[in-house]
Design an enzyme around this catalytic site. Structure first.
Site, mmCIF file in Angstrom:
data_model
loop_
_atom_site.group_PDB
_atom_site.id
_atom_site.type_symbol
_atom_site.label_atom_id
_atom_site.label_comp_id
_atom_site.label_asym_id
_atom_site.label_seq_id
_atom_site.Cartn_x
_atom_site.Cartn_y
_atom_site.Cartn_z
ATOM 1 C CG PHE A 189 -0.196 0.083 2.545
ATOM 2 C CD1 PHE A 189 0.038 1.301 3.157
ATOM 3 C CD2 PHE A 189 0.248 -1.071 3.170
ATOM 4 C CE1 PHE A 189 0.703 1.371 4.376
ATOM 5 C CE2 PHE A 189 0.921 -1.025 4.388
ATOM 6 C CZ PHE A 189 1.147 0.203 4.989
ATOM 7 C CB CYS A 190 1.725 3.922 -1.652
ATOM 8 S SG CYS A 190 0.726 3.929 -3.152
ATOM 9 C CB THR A 191 -0.015 8.416 0.048
ATOM 10 O OG1 THR A 191 1.157 8.362 0.863
ATOM 11 C CG2 THR A 191 -0.939 9.517 0.553
ATOM 12 N N GLY A 193 -2.012 5.282 -4.072
ATOM 13 C CA GLY A 193 -2.081 4.137 -4.971
ATOM 14 C C GLY A 193 -1.044 4.090 -6.059
ATOM 15 C CB VAL A 218 -3.355 5.319 3.142
ATOM 16 C CG1 VAL A 218 -3.823 5.607 4.575
ATOM 17 C CG2 VAL A 218 -2.288 4.232 3.150
#
Length: 310
Positions: A189-191, A193, A218
């Protein structure tokens, strides 16, 4: 059929806060990046917009803020340019979240440093509910693909911190620490996508078998997931004046050390090591007295400039 602005924008209207903050990206071939940059520069001169857009031959990425009319205008422009499958999220800020508008040309819209093909080879997308079900499983390796200072502000329960200072370091992490787990389920995951679009593509390219990522990142998770059902711990670092956001996309309580960029919680900001614009517990030993004095001078100039504008 191409998406419309109404399909991209959330149903709810702007709240009482002044600034709509729009985070967006799309991997799409851009044949003449300089031409697109110039036309965007011409457009933003006519609307009240701030933030950063990054253009590369592989697509567009960025976060911008403005009033509803400005956001609508930039959306419509990008739709007319064929960016009709954007990953798009909105939130709000009481204060202006960026000082100015920047439109940059780069080799990549998010810099991995390794050639991958996120438009053709990408991991399994999961919505927030599916994500919760997956990462609760014992046989899943959950990896935070963001940088170390982002991890520090908040992350998912049991997530692995690769301890990277930039996304360019992620391929080396895969090579040296993940290579032996190619037959395991990997969830990343990241901020917003975009980094996971590239990281999942990289893993599949390297022979990993089961790779998953959180669609919309997220930010989408915090927007859609009730706090009582959430597996997120802490706040989410964002690259604007808010520093962090929390569930419901409300502004978080962390502040940013403007000397080193690390997020600070309330107790860390009360320590004697913290001096606004000059130092914090993470960087006070890393800079000389001369550098600190330079930071103080810079901070006083920023304060004076703000007072002049009022």
């Amino acid at each position: 059929m191409n998406a419309t602005v109404e399909q991209l924008a959330p149903v709810e209207q702007q709240a009482s806060t002044s600034w709509v903050v729009a985070a967006l990206y799309q991997f799409k071939e851009v044949n003449d990046v300089a031409n697109l940059q110039q036309r965007l520069l011409d457009l933003v001169k006519t609307i009240n917009l701030c933030g950063t857009l990054i253009i590369a031959s592989e697509g567009i990425n960025g976060t911008v803020a403005g009033d509803r009319n400005a956001i609508h205008t930039i959306q419509q422009f990008l739709l007319n340019e064929g960016f009709n499958d954007m990953e798009y999220k909105e939130s709000f800020s009481e204060d202006k979240p960026f000082r100015k508008m920047k439109i940059k040309l780069k080799k990549e819209i998010v810099t991995l440093g390794v050639e991958v093909k996120p438009r053709n080879l990408v991991g399994h997308y999961l919505n927030p509910k599916e994500w919760n079900e997956l990462i609760a499983q014992d046989d899943v390796i959950l990896i935070d693909t963001r940088n170390d200072y982002e991890y520090k502000a908040g992350t998912f329960k049991n997530a692995v911190d690769p301890k990277t200072e930039s996304f360019r370091e992620f391929p080396e992490y895969v090579k040296t620490q993940l290579a032996e787990h190619k037959n395991k389920k990997i969830a990343m995951f990241c901020t917003g996508g975009i980094r996971c679009e590239k990281s999942t593509s990289l893993l599949l390219q390297e022979g990993f078998e089961e790779v998953y990522h959180l669609k919309g990142g997220v930010l989408k998770y915090l927007e859609e997931t009730p706090a009582e059902e959430s597996l997120w711990e802490g706040e989410c670092f964002v690259f604007d004046g808010r520093t962090t956001v929390k569930h419901g996309m409300e502004e978080g309580s962390n502040i940013k050390c403007h000397a080193c960029g690390w997020p600070l919680n309330e107790s860390e900001a009360k320590l004697t090591s913290y001096e606004h614009g000059v130092s914090c517990m993470y960087c006070i030993e890393q800079t000389s007295d001369k550098q600190k004095e330079s930071f103080r001078m810079r901070q006083s100039q920023i304060v004076a400039a703000k007072r002049k504008r009022l």
